[in-house]
Scaffold this active site. Structure first.
Site, short mmCIF file in Angstrom:
data_model
loop_
_atom_site.label_atom_id
_atom_site.label_comp_id
_atom_site.label_asym_id
_atom_site.label_seq_id
_atom_site.Cartn_x
_atom_site.Cartn_y
_atom_site.Cartn_z
N GLU A 112 -3.06 -76.37 54.82
CA GLU A 112 -3.53 -77.67 53.83
C GLU A 112 -3.04 -77.27 52.32
OE1 GLU A 112 -7.68 -76.86 55.37
OE2 GLU A 112 -7.93 -78.97 55.41
N GLU A 132 -8.77 -74.79 63.26
CA GLU A 132 -10.39 -75.02 62.76
C GLU A 132 -11.10 -75.10 64.03
OE1 GLU A 132 -7.98 -76.47 60.58
OE2 GLU A 132 -8.24 -76.01 58.74
C1 HXC Z 1 -9.85 -63.58 57.80
C2 HXC Z 1 -8.04 -63.02 58.84
C3 HXC Z 1 -7.57 -64.38 59.00
C4 HXC Z 1 -8.46 -65.48 58.37
C5 HXC Z 1 -6.09 -63.17 60.08
N1 HXC Z 1 -7.12 -62.31 59.51
N2 HXC Z 1 -6.58 -64.62 59.63
N3 HXC Z 1 -9.23 -62.87 58.17
N4 HXC Z 1 -9.61 -65.00 57.88
N5 HXC Z 1 -8.13 -66.87 58.49
C6 HXC Z 1 -7.02 -60.89 59.57
C7 HXC Z 1 -7.45 -60.57 60.94
O1 HXC Z 1 -8.98 -60.40 60.83
C8 HXC Z 1 -7.00 -59.13 60.99
O2 HXC Z 1 -7.87 -58.23 60.33
C9 HXC Z 1 -5.56 -59.30 60.15
O3 HXC Z 1 -5.89 -60.33 59.38
C10 HXC Z 1 -4.40 -59.46 60.74
O4 HXC Z 1 -4.55 -60.58 61.90
P1 HXC Z 1 -4.27 -60.42 63.44
O5 HXC Z 1 -5.16 -61.50 64.21
O6 HXC Z 1 -4.63 -58.81 64.08
O7 HXC Z 1 -2.73 -60.73 63.67
P2 HXC Z 1 -2.05 -61.44 64.94
O8 HXC Z 1 -2.43 -60.78 66.05
O9 HXC Z 1 -0.40 -61.37 64.32
O10 HXC Z 1 -2.39 -63.00 64.80
C11 HXC Z 1 -2.05 -63.61 63.62
C12 HXC Z 1 -2.90 -65.06 63.65
C13 HXC Z 1 -4.31 -64.75 63.54
C14 HXC Z 1 -2.36 -65.86 64.95
C15 HXC Z 1 -2.62 -65.58 62.28
O11 HXC Z 1 -4.90 -63.86 62.62
C16 HXC Z 1 -5.23 -65.91 63.60
O12 HXC Z 1 -5.43 -66.82 64.52
N6 HXC Z 1 -6.07 -66.01 62.54
C17 HXC Z 1 -6.93 -67.02 62.17
C18 HXC Z 1 -6.31 -68.37 61.85
C19 HXC Z 1 -7.32 -69.39 61.72
O13 HXC Z 1 -8.16 -69.73 62.39
N7 HXC Z 1 -7.33 -70.11 60.58
C20 HXC Z 1 -8.06 -71.39 60.20
C21 HXC Z 1 -9.18 -70.60 59.29
S1 HXC Z 1 -10.18 -71.98 59.06
P3 HXC Z 1 -8.08 -56.84 60.80
O14 HXC Z 1 -9.12 -56.17 59.70
O15 HXC Z 1 -8.86 -57.07 62.46
O16 HXC Z 1 -6.74 -56.11 60.55
C22 HXC Z 1 -9.89 -72.73 57.73
C23 HXC Z 1 -10.50 -73.82 57.15
C24 HXC Z 1 -9.94 -74.27 56.33
O17 HXC Z 1 -8.77 -72.23 57.31
C25 HXC Z 1 -10.99 -75.20 55.59
C26 HXC Z 1 -10.45 -75.40 54.06
C27 HXC Z 1 -9.82 -74.36 53.42
#
Ligand code: HXC
Length: 258
Positions: A112, A132
């Site tokens: 976004e 999400e």
């Molecule tokens: C907090 C996050 C994060 C997030 C990753 N991390 N994404 N922390 N918020 N959105 C952190 C993980 O917890 C982890 O911390 C570290 O970053 C590395 O991530 P990994 O998962 O270990 O890496 P990898 O296996 O390479 O996977 C990458 C990834 C995955 C596919 C991007 O991290 C993922 O799916 N992230 C979430 C993506 C997501 O759902 N985004 C939408 C969020 S909701 P540690 O401490 O364990 O090392 C949103 C709402 C929007 O955005 C509303 C308006 C703004």
């Protein structure tokens, strides 16, 4: 003092903002967004800056809003802090052009944020998604609106309802990004593009941005009128005289941004 989560520098006439929270893949906490909004507002107000590039790391532009911060929040928490109001909203009001240079993940709020920029240059390894739905929520910063406008209903529904990621190539084909470049060329390409834009007359650049954005908000008649009035207004600038005189004189223009 805590380390900056957003690094800024000015290169030539380009303001460069780099998200720098690598351990959390640039997850967009309120602190990150607060710093980013401040940085972009400063670039917007700085006469030395003509265009802005926003980027992240090679692995992640931004992996979304900060899930760890959001997890315990109640409705009252998000409502009373007006979550995604204030700083997030203020990003929309930046008047100078912003190019998103996206490498790696641009997910959720990261996707976004990239879409809020004026256009996206993607590295070949870029991945875009609105995951999400996997967290029991929906996009909250324009994903359901801007993605539809960028790539159409079918693909936006597909991405938002399934949460699947698309590649840079699919994003280019769908019209989400303006071009795809090799990873090691991304920043140079974005900076060169921004420098090119910054070499134009700033009033015309800002008016062009404002008019294009109007296309999403007004009926065609109103948008065309808005464009025509801005087009007329540019004849009040010195740069219009200079730009046209330079063309006729077979030389490069020297714009003064006035
Ligand atoms: C907090 C996050 C994060 C997030 C990753 N991390 N994404 N922390 N918020 N959105 C952190 C993980 O917890 C982890 O911390 C570290 O970053 C590395 O991530 P990994 O998962 O270990 O890496 P990898 O296996 O390479 O996977 C990458 C990834 C995955 C596919 C991007 O991290 C993922 O799916 N992230 C979430 C993506 C997501 O759902 N985004 C939408 C969020 S909701 P540690 O401490 O364990 O090392 C949103 C709402 C929007 O955005 C509303 C308006 C703004």
């Amino acid at each position: 003092m805590t380390a900056a989560l957003v690094k800024t520098e000015i290169r030539g006439r380009v303001g460069l903002a780099t998200l720098d929270r690598p351990k959390a893949l640039n997850a967009l906490s309120n602190e990150v967004i607060g710093e980013l909004a401040k940085a972009l507002r400063e670039f917007d107000a700085d006469e030395a800056v003509g265009a802005i590039v926003l980027t992240g790391s090679e692995k992640a532009f931004a992996a979304g809003a900060d899930i760890a911060a959001m997890q315990p929040w109640s409705y009252a928490d998000v409502y009373s802090q007006d979550y995604l109001g204030h700083d997030w909203e203020s990003l929309r009001r930046i008047r100078k052009p912003i190019i998103a240079a996206v490498s790696g993940y641009a997910l959720g709020g990261g996707c976004e944020l990239a879409m809020l920029c004026d256009f996206i240059i993607a590295a070949e390894n870029a991945r875009f998604g609105q995951p999400e739905i996997n967290l029991g929520i929906i996009p909250g910063f324009g994903g359901t609106q801007r993605l539809v406008r960028a790539i159409g209903k079918a693909k936006a529904m597909d991405m938002i309802l399934t949460g699947r990621m698309i590649t840079a190539a699919e994003a280019e084909l769908a019209g989400l990004v303006s071009r795809v470049v090799p990873v090691d060329r991304l920043l140079d390409d974005a900076l060169e593009t921004a420098a090119l834009i910054a070499s134009k007359s700033l009033p015309s650049v800002m008016m062009a941005k404002e008019c294009i954005n109007r296309a999403f908000e007004t009926p065609l008649d109103e948008g065309l009128l808005f464009e025509r009035r801005n087009f007329h207004a540019l004849f009040a600038t010195e740069d219009q005289k200079e730009g046209m005189a330079a063309f006729l004189g077979k030389r490069s223009p020297e714009f003064k941004n006035r």
